[in-house]
Scaffold this motif. Structure first.
Motif, short mmCIF file in Angstrom:
data_model
loop_
_atom_site.label_atom_id
_atom_site.label_comp_id
_atom_site.label_asym_id
_atom_site.label_seq_id
_atom_site.Cartn_x
_atom_site.Cartn_y
_atom_site.Cartn_z
N ILE A 16 2.77 10.63 -27.33
CA ILE A 16 3.39 10.54 -25.99
C ILE A 16 4.78 9.92 -26.10
CG2 ILE A 16 3.21 9.37 -23.76
CD1 ILE A 16 0.16 9.77 -23.95
N GLU A 17 4.92 8.89 -26.92
CA GLU A 17 6.24 8.28 -27.13
C GLU A 17 7.20 9.29 -27.77
OE1 GLU A 17 5.90 4.67 -29.41
OE2 GLU A 17 4.37 3.86 -28.06
N THR A 18 6.71 10.04 -28.74
CA THR A 18 7.52 11.06 -29.39
C THR A 18 7.96 12.11 -28.38
OG1 THR A 18 6.30 10.71 -31.43
CG2 THR A 18 7.55 12.75 -31.26
N TRP A 19 7.04 12.52 -27.52
CA TRP A 19 7.32 13.50 -26.47
C TRP A 19 8.42 12.98 -25.55
CZ3 TRP A 19 5.08 18.28 -25.21
CH2 TRP A 19 5.35 18.77 -23.94
N ASP A 20 8.31 11.72 -25.14
CA ASP A 20 9.29 11.12 -24.23
C ASP A 20 10.66 10.99 -24.91
OD1 ASP A 20 7.50 10.94 -22.14
OD2 ASP A 20 6.92 8.87 -22.59
N THR A 21 10.66 10.60 -26.19
CA THR A 21 11.91 10.41 -26.91
C THR A 21 12.63 11.74 -27.15
OG1 THR A 21 10.98 8.48 -28.02
CG2 THR A 21 12.94 9.46 -29.01
N GLY A 23 11.99 14.62 -25.68
CA GLY A 23 12.06 15.48 -24.50
C GLY A 23 11.03 16.58 -24.63
N GLY A 24 10.12 16.63 -23.71
CA GLY A 24 9.04 17.61 -23.76
C GLY A 24 9.53 19.04 -23.70
N HIS A 41 -0.68 10.00 -17.86
CA HIS A 41 -0.57 8.70 -18.53
C HIS A 41 0.59 7.92 -17.91
CE1 HIS A 41 -1.03 5.74 -21.67
NE2 HIS A 41 0.26 5.82 -21.94
N GLN A 42 0.29 6.76 -17.37
CA GLN A 42 1.26 5.86 -16.75
C GLN A 42 2.16 6.58 -15.74
OE1 GLN A 42 3.25 3.91 -20.01
NE2 GLN A 42 1.51 2.53 -20.38
N ARG A 44 2.93 9.67 -15.48
CA ARG A 44 3.65 10.85 -15.97
C ARG A 44 2.66 11.92 -16.38
NH1 ARG A 44 8.63 9.77 -19.55
NH2 ARG A 44 8.96 11.87 -18.81
N TYR A 46 1.83 15.26 -18.96
CA TYR A 46 2.15 15.83 -20.26
C TYR A 46 1.26 17.05 -20.50
CZ TYR A 46 4.15 11.18 -20.92
OH TYR A 46 4.87 10.03 -20.77
#
Length: 151
Positions: A16-21, A23-24, A41-42, A44, A46
């Motif tokens: 999830i962090e990788t996705w956010d960093t 950009g999905g 998740h939180q 958001r 995905y």
């Protein structure tokens, strides 16, 4: 054993962090994943299959696409649910069977059915006669001219 059994909750959180960093949208362009299951998740949303594929890459070194996952996004969502994540299923509802029939649509009574604009042409039995019949078993001959039943 499922292909996704190698991932655990920390792998998913890192994915999830990788996705956010990254950009999905970039992942979607490269891998072409379009999932009907959404990981929540939180606050958001995905792509569940994409996150599971990235988490698999973190766990094993091989990132998966939704097409690589046996069972697709549904299987990915089951694994993510098992790991304690919330999943929303956006897939269209399955057609419901009409009780007592094999159909998924109810029958319309003949009286309520709209009349045909032009009547369906009738085919006489004599129009269905096949000219090329086997002389021994009277089954229609294939294009090869050799009867499959007799020869």
């Amino acid at each position: 054993m499922s292909l996704l059994n190698s991932i655990d909750r920390p792998h998913v959180l890192t994915a999830i962090e990788t996705w956010d960093t990254a950009g999905g949208g970039n992942y979607m362009l490269v891998h072409g994943s379009v999932s009907t299951h959404v990981l929540l998740h939180q606050g958001r949303e995905y792509d569940a299959a994409a996150i599971a594929g990235i988490a698999h890459g973190l766990a094993t070194g091989r990132t998966l696409t939704a097409a690589d996952i046996p069972g697709g996004s549904a299987a990915a969502s089951k694994v993510l649910t098992r790991l304690g994540f919330d999943i929303r299923d956006d897939s269209p509802p399955a057609p419901q069977r009409v009780p007592g029939t094999r159909s998924t649509t109810p029958r319309t009574p003949r009286a309520a059915a709209a009349p045909r604009a032009t009547p369906r042409p009738r085919v006489a039995a004599s129009d269905r006669i096949v000219d090329n019949l086997c002389p021994r078993c009277y089954i229609a001959m294939p294009a090869t001219g050799i009867c499959d039943q007799c020869d």
